[in-house]
Design an enzyme around this catalytic site. Structure first.
Site, short mmCIF file in Angstrom:
data_model
loop_
_atom_site.label_atom_id
_atom_site.label_comp_id
_atom_site.label_asym_id
_atom_site.label_seq_id
_atom_site.Cartn_x
_atom_site.Cartn_y
_atom_site.Cartn_z
N ASN A 11 0.83 -1.21 0.00
CA ASN A 11 0.00 0.00 0.00
C ASN A 11 0.86 1.26 0.00
O ASN A 11 1.91 1.32 0.65
CB ASN A 11 -1.01 0.00 1.16
CG ASN A 11 -0.39 -0.17 2.53
OD1 ASN A 11 0.64 -0.81 2.69
ND2 ASN A 11 -1.04 0.39 3.53
N ASN B 14 -1.05 8.62 0.66
CA ASN B 14 -0.77 9.96 0.16
C ASN B 14 -1.44 10.97 1.08
O ASN B 14 -2.51 10.68 1.63
CB ASN B 14 -1.32 10.08 -1.28
CG ASN B 14 -0.84 11.34 -1.95
OD1 ASN B 14 -1.45 12.41 -1.81
ND2 ASN B 14 0.24 11.24 -2.68
N ALA B 15 -0.83 12.14 1.20
CA ALA B 15 -1.40 13.18 2.06
C ALA B 15 -2.82 13.53 1.61
O ALA B 15 -3.66 13.89 2.43
CB ALA B 15 -0.51 14.42 2.02
N TYR C 124 -5.58 11.75 0.98
CA TYR C 124 -5.87 10.35 1.30
C TYR C 124 -6.44 9.49 0.17
O TYR C 124 -5.97 8.38 -0.06
CB TYR C 124 -6.81 10.26 2.51
CG TYR C 124 -6.21 10.67 3.84
CD1 TYR C 124 -4.91 11.18 3.92
CD2 TYR C 124 -6.95 10.58 5.01
CE1 TYR C 124 -4.37 11.57 5.14
CE2 TYR C 124 -6.41 10.97 6.23
CZ TYR C 124 -5.13 11.47 6.29
OH TYR C 124 -4.60 11.84 7.49
N GLU D 50 -2.98 -4.65 -3.02
CA GLU D 50 -3.46 -5.58 -4.04
C GLU D 50 -3.53 -4.93 -5.40
O GLU D 50 -3.18 -5.52 -6.42
CB GLU D 50 -4.86 -6.11 -3.66
CG GLU D 50 -4.89 -6.90 -2.36
CD GLU D 50 -5.08 -6.02 -1.12
OE1 GLU D 50 -4.71 -4.82 -1.15
OE2 GLU D 50 -5.60 -6.53 -0.13
N CYS E 12 -10.03 -5.08 0.28
CA CYS E 12 -11.20 -4.21 0.28
C CYS E 12 -12.04 -4.50 -0.97
O CYS E 12 -11.60 -5.19 -1.90
CB CYS E 12 -10.79 -2.74 0.32
SG CYS E 12 -10.11 -2.14 -1.24
#
Ligand code: THU
Length: 157
Positions: free
Chosen positions: A61, A64-65, A67, A74, A112
């Site tokens: 994963n 990033n700031a 989000y 995956e 997810c």
């Protein structure tokens, strides 16, 4: 009217019960955790995909700031595989995670919904079931296919 029941068979396996290929792929997913960039959630995920040409594509994963711009392990793995080995079938997928406590998650971590949908497309392209291994601290859940992870999925082709 009729009732429809969807059943998801899962094999809960100890590490000793994995065969050599499964073990190698789970270890690759665990090794991929080193590439996780998760300064916001502190939840690390690694994924490994065995391809029909024998290569193992891995991903982790990347947060990033901003989000929503981050990407799950995956999808980073399956898109890398698709981009670098176009047309090469997926054979097996493994996923491992390290929780916010810094330890491998006791329970196997499942992808997810968005990742399930993305992986399903590659299973369709492969034309056969692609087993999925979800690694927990003590045991590994083995599902026979991505489809098993996403019953009643949207499929366009
Ligand atoms: N994450 C994954 O990498 N895979 C999943 O299927 C679920 C969640 C990541 C996204 C985010 O970086 C962190 O885990 C916490 O949600």
């Amino acid at each position: 009217m009729k009732d429809i029941e969807i059943i998801t068979p899962i094999k809960a396996m100890t590490y000793a019960e994995l065969d050599a290929t499964e073990r190698r792929l789970v270890e690759a997913a665990q090794a991929a955790l080193k590439g996780s960039y998760a300064p916001y959630s502190h939840f690390k995920v690694g994924a490994a995909i065995l391809l029909a040409n024998g290569e193992i594509a891995t991903g982790a994963n990347q947060e990033n700031a901003a989000y929503p711009s981050g990407t799950c392990a995956e999808r980073s793995a399956c898109y890398w595989a698709g981009a670098n080995y176009p047309g090469v079938a997926f054979e097996m997928i493994a996923i491992a995670a390290i929780g916010t406590d810094g330890f491998p998650t006791a329970q196997p971590t499942a992808p997810c919904g968005a990742c399930r949908q993305a992986l399903l497309e590659y299973e369709k392209l492969a034309g056969h079931h692609v087993p999925v291994l979800l690694a927990g601290a003590e045991e590994v859940y083995r599902l026979s296919s991505v489809q098993a992870l996403l019953p009643l999925a949207f499929i366009e082709f």
